[in-house]
Design a protein around this motif. Sequence first.
Motif, PDB file in Angstrom:
ATOM      1  N   SER A 134      -2.053  15.769   6.531  1.00 18.08           N
ATOM      2  CA  SER A 134      -2.414  14.358   6.478  1.00 18.08           C
ATOM      3  C   SER A 134      -2.279  13.749   5.095  1.00 18.08           C
ATOM      4  N   THR A 135      -2.421  14.548   4.048  1.00 16.44           N
ATOM      5  CA  THR A 135      -2.344  14.025   2.686  1.00 16.44           C
ATOM      6  C   THR A 135      -0.897  14.061   2.209  1.00 16.44           C
ATOM      7  N   GLY A 136      -0.412  12.950   1.716  1.00 10.72           N
ATOM      8  CA  GLY A 136       0.998  12.847   1.355  1.00 10.72           C
ATOM      9  C   GLY A 136       1.302  13.153  -0.096  1.00 10.72           C
ATOM     10  N   ASN A 137       2.577  12.993  -0.443  1.00  9.05           N
ATOM     11  CA  ASN A 137       3.090  13.236  -1.788  1.00  9.05           C
ATOM     12  C   ASN A 137       3.607  11.910  -2.346  1.00  9.05           C
ATOM     13  N   PRO A 138       2.773  11.223  -3.137  1.00 11.42           N
ATOM     14  CA  PRO A 138       3.117   9.868  -3.567  1.00 11.42           C
ATOM     15  C   PRO A 138       4.072   9.821  -4.755  1.00 11.42           C
ATOM     16  N   ASN A 164       0.908   6.327  10.314  1.00 16.68           N
ATOM     17  CA  ASN A 164       0.021   6.025   9.196  1.00 16.68           C
ATOM     18  C   ASN A 164      -1.346   5.576   9.704  1.00 16.68           C
ATOM     19  N   SER A 165      -1.362   4.720  10.680  1.00 17.43           N
ATOM     20  CA  SER A 165      -2.616   4.307  11.305  1.00 17.43           C
ATOM     21  C   SER A 165      -2.270   3.585  12.593  1.00 17.43           C
ATOM     22  N   GLY A 166      -3.042   3.847  13.611  1.00 15.83           N
ATOM     23  CA  GLY A 166      -2.799   3.194  14.879  1.00 15.83           C
ATOM     24  C   GLY A 166      -1.396   3.440  15.391  1.00 15.83           C
ATOM     25  N   SER A 167      -0.630   2.361  15.513  1.00 14.02           N
ATOM     26  CA  SER A 167       0.722   2.465  16.065  1.00 14.02           C
ATOM     27  C   SER A 167       1.807   2.389  14.995  1.00 14.02           C
ATOM     28  N   LEU A 168       1.450   2.527  13.720  1.00 14.46           N
ATOM     29  CA  LEU A 168       2.440   2.443  12.650  1.00 14.46           C
ATOM     30  C   LEU A 168       3.178   3.772  12.520  1.00 14.46           C
ATOM     31  N   ARG A 169       4.254   3.899  13.268  1.00 18.64           N
ATOM     32  CA  ARG A 169       5.050   5.119  13.245  1.00 18.64           C
ATOM     33  C   ARG A 169       5.770   5.248  11.899  1.00 18.64           C
ATOM     34  N   LYS A 205      -3.851   0.772  -3.559  1.00 18.39           N
ATOM     35  CA  LYS A 205      -4.545   1.586  -4.544  1.00 18.39           C
ATOM     36  C   LYS A 205      -3.669   1.786  -5.775  1.00 18.39           C
ATOM     37  N   HIS A 206      -4.302   2.102  -6.888  1.00 22.18           N
ATOM     38  CA  HIS A 206      -3.578   2.340  -8.122  1.00 22.18           C
ATOM     39  C   HIS A 206      -3.520   3.839  -8.396  1.00 22.18           C
ATOM     40  N   GLY A 207      -2.351   4.338  -8.732  1.00 23.19           N
ATOM     41  CA  GLY A 207      -2.233   5.726  -9.154  1.00 23.19           C
ATOM     42  C   GLY A 207      -2.052   6.701  -8.018  1.00 23.19           C
ATOM     43  N   ASN A 208      -1.401   7.824  -8.341  1.00 22.13           N
ATOM     44  CA  ASN A 208      -1.060   8.799  -7.310  1.00 22.13           C
ATOM     45  C   ASN A 208      -2.269   9.470  -6.683  1.00 22.13           C
ATOM     46  N   SER A 241      -6.399   8.437  -0.141  1.00 16.51           N
ATOM     47  CA  SER A 241      -6.808   7.325   0.717  1.00 16.51           C
ATOM     48  C   SER A 241      -5.851   6.997   1.849  1.00 16.51           C
ATOM     49  N   TYR A 242      -4.576   7.287   1.661  1.00 12.85           N
ATOM     50  CA  TYR A 242      -3.584   6.904   2.662  1.00 12.85           C
ATOM     51  C   TYR A 242      -3.038   8.155   3.327  1.00 12.85           C
ATOM     52  N   LYS A 243      -3.448   8.392   4.565  1.00 13.83           N
ATOM     53  CA  LYS A 243      -3.126   9.655   5.224  1.00 13.83           C
ATOM     54  C   LYS A 243      -2.263   9.454   6.458  1.00 13.83           C
ATOM     55  N   ALA A 244      -1.629  10.540   6.864  1.00 11.97           N
ATOM     56  CA  ALA A 244      -0.795  10.528   8.065  1.00 11.97           C
ATOM     57  C   ALA A 244      -1.560  11.149   9.224  1.00 11.97           C
TER      58      ALA A 244
END
Length: 525
Positions: A323-327, A428-433, A443-446, A452-455
Amino acid sequence: MRLLKRFCAIFLSVMLVMSLGIVTAFAAAKTGSLTLKDSHGNVMSNSTFDAYQIISWNSGNMAVNGTFKGIIKNALGITSSDDADIMRAIGNLRDKGTAAAKFAADVKAGILSMNPKAVTTAQSKDGKFSSLPYGYYLIVQTSVGEADGTALSDPILVFIDKAETEVKVKVSAANIEKKIEVPDPADSKNKIYVDSNTAAVGDKVNYRSLSTIPVYPDDATNITYKITDTLSAGLVFDADTPINVDVVDVAKDGSITVVKNLKEATDYTISYKDNGQTFVISMNGANSDSNLIAWGKEGYRIRVTYSAILGKGAALANVNFGSTGNPNSVKLEYTANLSNIRETDYDTVITYTNKLVIVKTDTLGNRLKGAVFELYRNGVKVDTQTTGDDGIAVFDKIQQGHYVLTEVKAPAGYNKMNDIVFDVEAYNSGSLRIPNTKFEIVKHGNAEVAASYKAIWVVKGECTNAIIVDNCNGTLTTTIKNSSFKLPGSGGMGTTLFTVLGVMLISAAGTMFVVYSRKRKSAAR
């Protein structure tokens, strides 16, 4: 330009009145207010301005300000000192936008070469002037507020001839946008640019940033323009793909035309920090000021493209799975006015990846070593993995796609499992494929972005009950047992039964041999 035309019309009217000897109705000098607004109609309350009256209009008489007459004549390129000739030359600029802008810039330069504060008619600290005597003014922006743009506006010519006058100032906002280049899901021959995507370990991820250039005044110098790009620890710059920097024109439909390919050392420099995870592009070539001024006025942008490898070498230990990405984040540092350097917020994109953990056991839960598995995605072999002493095999090259998991070799004494066929999707959330262009990252910074932004990973197919998505970290796991895949369990009767039957056959054969031998001996007697 509209205000210049109004000045011309009023000037002609005044000349007519004066030539006819008509007494005007002005008993005393009148004043009016001036409000400066941005293109959205908001008062530029955080910026400061100086006003210089270059032509007065008092009791029906128009006169050139003697303090600036020499500067105005030089800007117009005329020799006559007659007020009517000077005003007529100014009026002739009404349909010549470029010439009028140059006139304003030249007058500004001349005034600034004096002691400008000593000759200022009025100053504003909130985007408003009150009680300006009627006349023709040069308005010079002296500082920029956070909400009022990012560079000093060009000097403004405005005619004050009524109680209230409003002028919209052309302000320039600098920004930078980061995107990931991926094949269009609807047509793989085309490319689209998105804020998030999925990739497998070892895959190349292509990045693009587009940054706007402020509209700087012609006399701007020592302009700072820096692009800082930072990869998270799980990403490594692709040495085989160079960093490309160019000037582009972006059309309304998003199509891009290259204006100029920039050259390192000539047009810009690149420096690295954070152990090579961050690079900084600085526009500091010999002609950078004049180039940025020209490009900004044309509305061009700076495009930076490059590639990175997900989980290459030592970076594999730092890859965020599940769920945690690579920004990847970028920001722009730029000159906002003659004495202020400002930074944009980070713009961030995220690449998500996943892994499939296989746990091989017997029916009693004992781990089995030596099972060999192959994984195929969309018909192409991804990898081969073998369970170790702990009975675990890990496929770390999982992204979205159609998968087939095959056991090509079972542990000694066990049958191979049936193939597991499944599909992997990510949202990403809901129906956002994923990939998508609607995943706005604020958000600021990696570090904050990754947290905060998960898959959200989803497994579909006939055997979805065999693949479990971890509720905490989003990784995929399957436990392969005899009960699920008809594999003989460890300690079952498979080999034991064959051994017992073999012993019985050998015993029976031995007994028969002994009996037969005895019969032969008895017959011989």
